[in-house]
Motif scaffolding. Structure first.
Motif, PDB file in Angstrom:
ATOM      1  N   GLN A  67       1.417   7.314  -3.985  1.00 29.69           N
ATOM      2  CA  GLN A  67       0.604   8.523  -3.879  1.00 29.69           C
ATOM      3  C   GLN A  67       1.020   9.308  -2.644  1.00 29.69           C
ATOM      4  OE1 GLN A  67      -3.651   7.714  -4.005  1.00 29.69           O
ATOM      5  NE2 GLN A  67      -3.236   5.796  -5.073  1.00 29.69           N
ATOM      6  N   VAL A  68       0.782  10.600  -2.668  1.00 28.90           N
ATOM      7  CA  VAL A  68       1.069  11.438  -1.502  1.00 28.90           C
ATOM      8  C   VAL A  68       0.116  11.086  -0.368  1.00 28.90           C
ATOM      9  CG1 VAL A  68       1.144  13.807  -0.612  1.00 28.90           C
ATOM     10  CG2 VAL A  68       1.906  13.341  -2.955  1.00 28.90           C
ATOM     11  N   ILE A  69      -1.182  11.009  -0.656  1.00 27.68           N
ATOM     12  CA  ILE A  69      -2.177  10.885   0.412  1.00 27.68           C
ATOM     13  C   ILE A  69      -2.937   9.565   0.445  1.00 27.68           C
ATOM     14  CG2 ILE A  69      -2.498  13.352   0.691  1.00 27.68           C
ATOM     15  CD1 ILE A  69      -4.980  13.159  -1.087  1.00 27.68           C
ATOM     16  N   GLY A  70      -2.793   8.733  -0.526  1.00 29.43           N
ATOM     17  CA  GLY A  70      -3.560   7.490  -0.544  1.00 29.43           C
ATOM     18  C   GLY A  70      -2.640   6.284  -0.650  1.00 29.43           C
ATOM     19  N   PRO A  71      -3.088   5.147  -0.238  1.00 33.50           N
ATOM     20  CA  PRO A  71      -4.350   4.876   0.429  1.00 33.50           C
ATOM     21  C   PRO A  71      -4.352   5.418   1.859  1.00 33.50           C
ATOM     22  CG  PRO A  71      -3.006   2.900   0.419  1.00 33.50           C
ATOM     23  CD  PRO A  71      -2.262   3.944  -0.381  1.00 33.50           C
ATOM     24  N   ALA A  72      -5.549   5.630   2.380  1.00 32.16           N
ATOM     25  CA  ALA A  72      -5.670   6.202   3.725  1.00 32.16           C
ATOM     26  C   ALA A  72      -4.930   5.353   4.763  1.00 32.16           C
ATOM     27  CB  ALA A  72      -7.138   6.345   4.111  1.00 32.16           C
ATOM     28  N   LYS A  73      -5.036   4.037   4.658  1.00 29.87           N
ATOM     29  CA  LYS A  73      -4.306   3.128   5.540  1.00 29.87           C
ATOM     30  C   LYS A  73      -3.894   1.924   4.710  1.00 29.87           C
ATOM     31  CE  LYS A  73      -2.724   1.715   9.508  1.00 29.87           C
ATOM     32  NZ  LYS A  73      -1.377   2.110   9.797  1.00 29.87           N
ATOM     33  N   TYR A  74      -2.628   1.605   4.743  1.00 27.48           N
ATOM     34  CA  TYR A  74      -2.086   0.495   3.963  1.00 27.48           C
ATOM     35  C   TYR A  74      -2.044  -0.759   4.812  1.00 27.48           C
ATOM     36  CZ  TYR A  74       1.078  -2.125   0.937  1.00 27.48           C
ATOM     37  OH  TYR A  74       1.629  -3.075   0.112  1.00 27.48           O
ATOM     38  N   ASP A  75      -2.493  -1.881   4.261  1.00 27.58           N
ATOM     39  CA  ASP A  75      -2.460  -3.161   4.955  1.00 27.58           C
ATOM     40  C   ASP A  75      -1.445  -4.063   4.255  1.00 27.58           C
ATOM     41  OD1 ASP A  75      -2.879  -5.636   6.127  1.00 27.58           O
ATOM     42  OD2 ASP A  75      -5.052  -5.639   5.840  1.00 27.58           O
ATOM     43  N   LYS A  76      -0.308  -4.303   4.897  1.00 26.45           N
ATOM     44  CA  LYS A  76       0.732  -5.110   4.266  1.00 26.45           C
ATOM     45  C   LYS A  76       0.293  -6.556   4.059  1.00 26.45           C
ATOM     46  CE  LYS A  76       3.261  -6.088   8.511  1.00 26.45           C
ATOM     47  NZ  LYS A  76       4.490  -5.921   9.245  1.00 26.45           N
ATOM     48  N   ASN A  77      -0.772  -6.979   4.739  1.00 23.97           N
ATOM     49  CA  ASN A  77      -1.305  -8.323   4.533  1.00 23.97           C
ATOM     50  C   ASN A  77      -2.167  -8.408   3.275  1.00 23.97           C
ATOM     51  OD1 ASN A  77      -0.123  -9.459   6.906  1.00 23.97           O
ATOM     52  ND2 ASN A  77      -1.669  -8.357   8.090  1.00 23.97           N
ATOM     53  N   LYS A  78      -2.577  -7.252   2.766  1.00 22.54           N
ATOM     54  CA  LYS A  78      -3.334  -7.172   1.516  1.00 22.54           C
ATOM     55  C   LYS A  78      -2.698  -6.077   0.661  1.00 22.54           C
ATOM     56  CE  LYS A  78      -7.597  -8.477   3.817  1.00 22.54           C
ATOM     57  NZ  LYS A  78      -8.923  -8.028   4.218  1.00 22.54           N
ATOM     58  N   PRO A  79      -1.479  -6.314   0.180  1.00 25.94           N
ATOM     59  CA  PRO A  79      -0.747  -5.265  -0.520  1.00 25.94           C
ATOM     60  C   PRO A  79      -1.421  -4.839  -1.824  1.00 25.94           C
ATOM     61  CG  PRO A  79       0.391  -7.366  -0.708  1.00 25.94           C
ATOM     62  CD  PRO A  79      -0.746  -7.580   0.228  1.00 25.94           C
ATOM     63  N   ILE A  80      -1.242  -3.565  -2.134  1.00 28.96           N
ATOM     64  CA  ILE A  80      -1.724  -3.011  -3.389  1.00 28.96           C
ATOM     65  C   ILE A  80      -0.564  -2.286  -4.062  1.00 28.96           C
ATOM     66  CG2 ILE A  80      -4.124  -2.768  -2.638  1.00 28.96           C
ATOM     67  CD1 ILE A  80      -3.490   0.235  -2.179  1.00 28.96           C
ATOM     68  N   GLY A  81      -0.675  -2.109  -5.364  1.00 28.23           N
ATOM     69  CA  GLY A  81       0.364  -1.400  -6.096  1.00 28.23           C
ATOM     70  C   GLY A  81       0.566   0.000  -5.541  1.00 28.23           C
ATOM     71  N   GLY A  82       1.805   0.432  -5.486  1.00 24.77           N
ATOM     72  CA  GLY A  82       2.120   1.763  -4.986  1.00 24.77           C
ATOM     73  C   GLY A  82       2.484   1.804  -3.530  1.00 24.77           C
ATOM     74  N   GLY A  83       2.117   0.764  -2.795  1.00 26.31           N
ATOM     75  CA  GLY A  83       2.480   0.704  -1.389  1.00 26.31           C
ATOM     76  C   GLY A  83       1.774   1.744  -0.541  1.00 26.31           C
ATOM     77  N   PRO A  84       2.269   1.924   0.683  1.00 27.07           N
ATOM     78  CA  PRO A  84       1.673   2.916   1.575  1.00 27.07           C
ATOM     79  C   PRO A  84       1.883   4.322   1.028  1.00 27.07           C
ATOM     80  CG  PRO A  84       3.698   2.061   2.510  1.00 27.07           C
ATOM     81  CD  PRO A  84       3.421   1.262   1.275  1.00 27.07           C
ATOM     82  N   SER A  85       1.012   5.236   1.407  1.00 28.53           N
ATOM     83  CA  SER A  85       1.134   6.620   0.940  1.00 28.53           C
ATOM     84  C   SER A  85       2.483   7.203   1.351  1.00 28.53           C
ATOM     85  CB  SER A  85       0.008   7.478   1.528  1.00 28.53           C
ATOM     86  OG  SER A  85       0.241   7.712   2.909  1.00 28.53           O
TER      87      SER A  85
END
Length: 185
Positions: A67-85
């Motif tokens: 995503q361009v703007i989300g997630p607001a803050k990415y935590d590599k210890n709790k990864p989610i699909g799409g990675g950091p914004s």
């Protein structure tokens, strides 16, 4: 996707133009042929090489689900699909690359669909990223968002399609980007 390759850097002749294809799964090549080199950046690279030879290098900086703007803050210890914004990974995935002169940015459907962002929020994110790229002298080509109408329960709704069209109008005519590539057409 290249699951085990983080980056490649090479010494190239002066005057080589590096183009970064920056975006989500459409850029990354989700559902393209494994080892088929048939993602849009591969076709673009072939056309650029046919016209300009080795004076152009295309780097694929797409991440499926991004995503361009989300997630607001990415935590590599709790990864989610799409990675950091895109805004969070811009330094790592584009600005840290040697010799980037142009970015083609194709993204936004995941913001509008999965994250339910407004067109205004997505455009504000683009503007923030463009300002950072311009500060480094990098030209930014905005690519219109392709239709996903009826594809999934999140990205394929009429509301998301309407918002996608609104973002595309700004990409095409809003003066936000240095140039446009009309993928939607």
């Amino acid at each position: 996707s290249w699951y085990f390759l983080d980056a490649v850097d090479a010494m190239v002749p002066a005057g080589t133009n590096v183009v970064a294809a920056f975006g989500d799964s459409i850029t990354d090549g989700t559902n393209s042929t494994i080892n088929g080199d048939d993602r849009w950046p591969d076709f673009f690279a072939a056309r650029a090489h046919a016209r300009f030879g080795s004076k152009v290098i295309v780097v694929n900086a797409g991440i499926g689900g991004n995503q361009v703007i989300g997630p607001a803050k990415y935590d590599k210890n709790k990864p989610i699909g799409g990675g950091p914004s895109a805004l969070e990974r811009l330094d790592r995935d584009v600005l840290a690359l040697s010799g980037v002169k142009t970015v083609i940015w194709l993204e936004g459907i995941n913001d509008l669909g999965s994250a339910k962002a407004t067109p205004e929020a997505a455009i504000a994110g683009f503007k923030e990223g463009i300002a950072r790229l311009h500060a480094r002298g990098i030209r930014v080509v905005g690519a219109t968002i392709t239709s996903s109408l009826h594809s999934t329960a999140t990205q394929g709704t009429l509301e998301v399609d309407s918002n996608r069209k609104a973002v595309n109008e700004i990409i095409r005519h809003g003066g936000v980007f240095d140039a446009g590539a009309d993928f939607d057409a």
